[in-house]
Motif scaffolding. Structure first.
Motif, PDB file in Angstrom:
ATOM      1  N   GLY A 165      46.277  37.789  44.373  1.00 51.24           N
ATOM      2  CA  GLY A 165      45.204  37.736  45.345  1.00 51.24           C
ATOM      3  C   GLY A 165      45.692  38.092  46.731  1.00 51.24           C
ATOM      4  N   PRO A 166      44.779  38.292  47.689  1.00 55.32           N
ATOM      5  CA  PRO A 166      45.153  38.726  49.042  1.00 55.32           C
ATOM      6  C   PRO A 166      46.168  37.831  49.736  1.00 55.32           C
ATOM      7  N   ARG A 167      46.122  36.518  49.473  1.00 55.42           N
ATOM      8  CA  ARG A 167      47.057  35.574  50.104  1.00 55.42           C
ATOM      9  C   ARG A 167      48.037  34.983  49.094  1.00 55.42           C
ATOM     10  N   GLY A 168      48.012  35.494  47.890  1.00 58.75           N
ATOM     11  CA  GLY A 168      48.952  35.040  46.870  1.00 58.75           C
ATOM     12  C   GLY A 168      48.624  33.705  46.253  1.00 58.75           C
ATOM     13  N   ASN A 169      47.476  33.129  46.612  1.00 59.93           N
ATOM     14  CA  ASN A 169      47.143  31.778  46.148  1.00 59.93           C
ATOM     15  C   ASN A 169      46.005  31.759  45.131  1.00 59.93           C
ATOM     16  N   ARG A 170      45.891  32.812  44.365  1.00 57.70           N
ATOM     17  CA  ARG A 170      44.968  32.845  43.247  1.00 57.70           C
ATOM     18  C   ARG A 170      45.778  32.840  41.953  1.00 57.70           C
ATOM     19  N   LEU A 171      45.368  32.008  41.012  1.00 56.59           N
ATOM     20  CA  LEU A 171      46.015  31.965  39.710  1.00 56.59           C
ATOM     21  C   LEU A 171      45.178  32.787  38.747  1.00 56.59           C
ATOM     22  N   PHE A 172      45.781  33.842  38.198  1.00 58.03           N
ATOM     23  CA  PHE A 172      45.115  34.671  37.199  1.00 58.03           C
ATOM     24  C   PHE A 172      45.592  34.227  35.818  1.00 58.03           C
ATOM     25  N   ILE A 173      44.656  34.041  34.909  1.00 54.72           N
ATOM     26  CA  ILE A 173      44.945  33.484  33.590  1.00 54.72           C
ATOM     27  C   ILE A 173      44.390  34.401  32.518  1.00 54.72           C
ATOM     28  N   THR A 174      45.256  34.873  31.629  1.00 60.87           N
ATOM     29  CA  THR A 174      44.781  35.584  30.445  1.00 60.87           C
ATOM     30  C   THR A 174      44.656  34.567  29.319  1.00 60.87           C
ATOM     31  N   ALA A 175      43.483  34.543  28.673  1.00 62.72           N
ATOM     32  CA  ALA A 175      43.205  33.516  27.679  1.00 62.72           C
ATOM     33  C   ALA A 175      42.387  34.117  26.535  1.00 62.72           C
ATOM     34  N   GLN A 194      36.421  26.490  41.681  1.00 64.81           N
ATOM     35  CA  GLN A 194      35.786  26.906  40.436  1.00 64.81           C
ATOM     36  C   GLN A 194      36.711  27.817  39.642  1.00 64.81           C
ATOM     37  N   LEU A 195      36.761  27.582  38.339  1.00 62.20           N
ATOM     38  CA  LEU A 195      37.454  28.484  37.426  1.00 62.20           C
ATOM     39  C   LEU A 195      36.490  29.600  37.091  1.00 62.20           C
ATOM     40  N   HIS A 196      36.786  30.810  37.568  1.00 60.69           N
ATOM     41  CA  HIS A 196      35.892  31.948  37.376  1.00 60.69           C
ATOM     42  C   HIS A 196      36.366  32.807  36.211  1.00 60.69           C
ATOM     43  N   GLN A 197      35.474  33.123  35.293  1.00 62.77           N
ATOM     44  CA  GLN A 197      35.794  34.131  34.283  1.00 62.77           C
ATOM     45  C   GLN A 197      35.451  35.487  34.872  1.00 62.77           C
ATOM     46  N   ILE A 198      36.475  36.327  35.069  1.00 62.05           N
ATOM     47  CA  ILE A 198      36.280  37.614  35.746  1.00 62.05           C
ATOM     48  C   ILE A 198      36.419  38.797  34.792  1.00 62.05           C
ATOM     49  N   GLY A 199      36.634  38.512  33.515  1.00 65.13           N
ATOM     50  CA  GLY A 199      36.685  39.567  32.510  1.00 65.13           C
ATOM     51  C   GLY A 199      36.520  38.963  31.136  1.00 65.13           C
ATOM     52  N   GLU A 200      35.964  39.731  30.203  1.00 62.22           N
ATOM     53  CA  GLU A 200      35.754  39.221  28.856  1.00 62.22           C
ATOM     54  C   GLU A 200      35.712  40.378  27.870  1.00 62.22           C
ATOM     55  N   GLY A 201      35.741  40.037  26.583  1.00 60.22           N
ATOM     56  CA  GLY A 201      35.609  41.039  25.540  1.00 60.22           C
ATOM     57  C   GLY A 201      36.909  41.675  25.104  1.00 60.22           C
ATOM     58  N   PHE A 202      38.045  41.043  25.430  1.00 61.02           N
ATOM     59  CA  PHE A 202      39.346  41.594  25.025  1.00 61.02           C
ATOM     60  C   PHE A 202      39.711  41.054  23.646  1.00 61.02           C
ATOM     61  N   GLU A 203      40.647  41.719  22.984  1.00 62.39           N
ATOM     62  CA  GLU A 203      41.075  41.261  21.670  1.00 62.39           C
ATOM     63  C   GLU A 203      42.165  40.199  21.777  1.00 62.39           C
ATOM     64  N   TRP A 204      43.103  40.369  22.659  1.00 66.63           N
ATOM     65  CA  TRP A 204      44.114  39.338  22.984  1.00 66.63           C
ATOM     66  C   TRP A 204      44.737  39.743  24.303  1.00 66.63           C
ATOM     67  N   ALA A 205      44.246  39.126  25.375  1.00 70.63           N
ATOM     68  CA  ALA A 205      44.698  39.464  26.728  1.00 70.63           C
ATOM     69  C   ALA A 205      46.048  38.823  26.995  1.00 70.63           C
ATOM     70  N   GLU A 206      46.941  39.555  27.656  1.00 73.76           N
ATOM     71  CA  GLU A 206      48.315  39.096  27.875  1.00 73.76           C
ATOM     72  C   GLU A 206      48.925  39.794  29.094  1.00 73.76           C
ATOM     73  N   GLY A 207      50.076  39.292  29.512  1.00 73.67           N
ATOM     74  CA  GLY A 207      50.958  39.981  30.453  1.00 73.67           C
ATOM     75  C   GLY A 207      50.406  40.332  31.814  1.00 73.67           C
ATOM     76  N   PRO A 208      49.729  39.403  32.546  1.00 76.54           N
ATOM     77  CA  PRO A 208      49.189  39.757  33.858  1.00 76.54           C
ATOM     78  C   PRO A 208      50.283  39.913  34.916  1.00 76.54           C
ATOM     79  N   VAL A 209      50.100  40.886  35.803  1.00 75.54           N
ATOM     80  CA  VAL A 209      51.003  41.083  36.932  1.00 75.54           C
ATOM     81  C   VAL A 209      50.176  41.577  38.115  1.00 75.54           C
ATOM     82  N   TRP A 210      50.464  41.049  39.300  1.00 74.80           N
ATOM     83  CA  TRP A 210      49.717  41.386  40.513  1.00 74.80           C
ATOM     84  C   TRP A 210      50.495  42.391  41.339  1.00 74.80           C
ATOM     85  N   PHE A 211      49.784  43.422  41.833  1.00 73.43           N
ATOM     86  CA  PHE A 211      50.371  44.427  42.717  1.00 73.43           C
ATOM     87  C   PHE A 211      49.727  44.300  44.100  1.00 73.43           C
ATOM     88  N   PRO A 212      50.440  43.677  45.066  1.00 71.48           N
ATOM     89  CA  PRO A 212      49.849  43.433  46.380  1.00 71.48           C
ATOM     90  C   PRO A 212      49.424  44.706  47.108  1.00 71.48           C
TER      91      PRO A 212
END
Length: 297
Positions: free
Chosen positions: A273-283, A20-38
């Motif tokens: 994500g915990p195992r590195g296999n989650r794709l985070f998308i800013t849209a 499933q493609l989950h929307q985990i955040g909303e209400g931004f003006e223009w979301a950009e530049g995601p980076v994961w910190f394990p």
């Protein structure tokens, strides 16, 4: 159920048809530049026009990480786990030290202010490579309107501690997202100049990395919906690109394997994500997450 557009049988090895493609955040003006910190199990990303950086964790959801962000855009980690950020407003690249202080790594080149640094990657040797289009100085929406001082929109390289940046690619209209291949012998750069000039092809270009520079630039792939913005390379050398209709996935030789269709225009993405296999998308105004069978290069 997530909607996929498969173009090549190899795409099946990268996705979960029932994920499933989950929307985990909303209400931004223009979301950009995601980076994961394990280490912190935390995603950071920019909300550019809102002049802030956001944080997401599975436990707390979205919250404000930094106000007055200098109109931050692209973000990455360096080998020491520090945050490296491009700022439209500051017209600079900064590093957030472990104690929270900010170090300016680059703000000028050749004695002139940079345009508006957009996206950034760090090689294993610590060198910092970033793009510098004019988006942040075209208006007051994502920065401060100004006249460019640089002769063009370039891709720059500098040492691990910043200092004088050196232009390594100078023939882009508007260079945008960038990433290295897993072995760092190739550099991919998105050309997003079609945002303001329809004559500019919406392509991702690839270059051979030769020492501290690049050579043999050529077109790698064309985006057939909108334009390429943020891009990432996975551990098998596939390129995942933002597009108007979602995320496009290309094989190492440039074949379009398939698309992950997203209900908003995608700006950028990263693996985590915990195992590195989650794709985070800013849209556009949303943040999405999807389980995939791939991980960061």
């Amino acid at each position: 159920m997530t909607i996929y557009d498969q173009r090549d049988p190899r795409f099946r090895a990268l996705i979960h048809p029932n994920a499933q493609l989950h929307q985990i955040g909303e209400g931004f003006e223009w979301a950009e530049g995601p980076v994961w910190f394990p280490a912190a199990q935390m995603l950071l990303f920019s909300d550019i026009p809102a002049h802030r950086m956001m944080r997401w964790t599975a436990e707390t959801g979205c919250s404000i990480f930094r106000e007055d962000s200098g109109y931050s855009n692209g973000n990455t980690r360096d080998p020491q786990g520090r945050l490296v950020t491009c700022h439209h407003g500051l017209r600079a690249v900064t590093r957030t030290e472990h104690d929270g202080t900010l170090t300016t790594l680059a703000s000028h080149a050749g004695g002139k202010r940079l345009n508006s640094p957009n996206d950034v990657v760090v090689r294993r040797d610590g060198s910092i490579w970033f793009t510098d289009p004019t988006y942040g100085i075209l208006s007051d929406l994502e920065g401060y309107k100004a006249t460019p001082e640089q002769p063009g929109s370039h891709v720059w390289r500098m040492g691990p501690e910043g200092g004088e940046a050196r232009a390594v690619i100078t023939d882009f209209t508007q260079p945008n997202g960038l990433c290295f291949s897993p072995d760092e012998t190739l550099l991919y750069v998105a050309e997003s100049g079609s945002s303001h000039d329809a004559a500019v092809p919406p392509v991702i270009r690839v270059f051979d990395v030769v020492g501290d520079s690049v050579a043999n630039g050529r077109d790698f792939a064309t985006i057939d919906a909108g334009l390429p913005d943020g891009i990432r390379c996975d551990d098998r050398g596939n390129i995942w690109s933002s597009a108007a209709d979602g995320v496009h996935v290309f094989a190492p030789e440039g074949t379009l394997l398939g698309k992950i269709l997203v209900p908003q225009v995608v700006s950028n993405l990263c693996f985590g994500g915990p195992r590195g296999n989650r794709l985070f998308i800013t849209a556009t105004t949303g943040l999405y997450m999807l389980a995939v069978d791939a991980a960061a290069a």
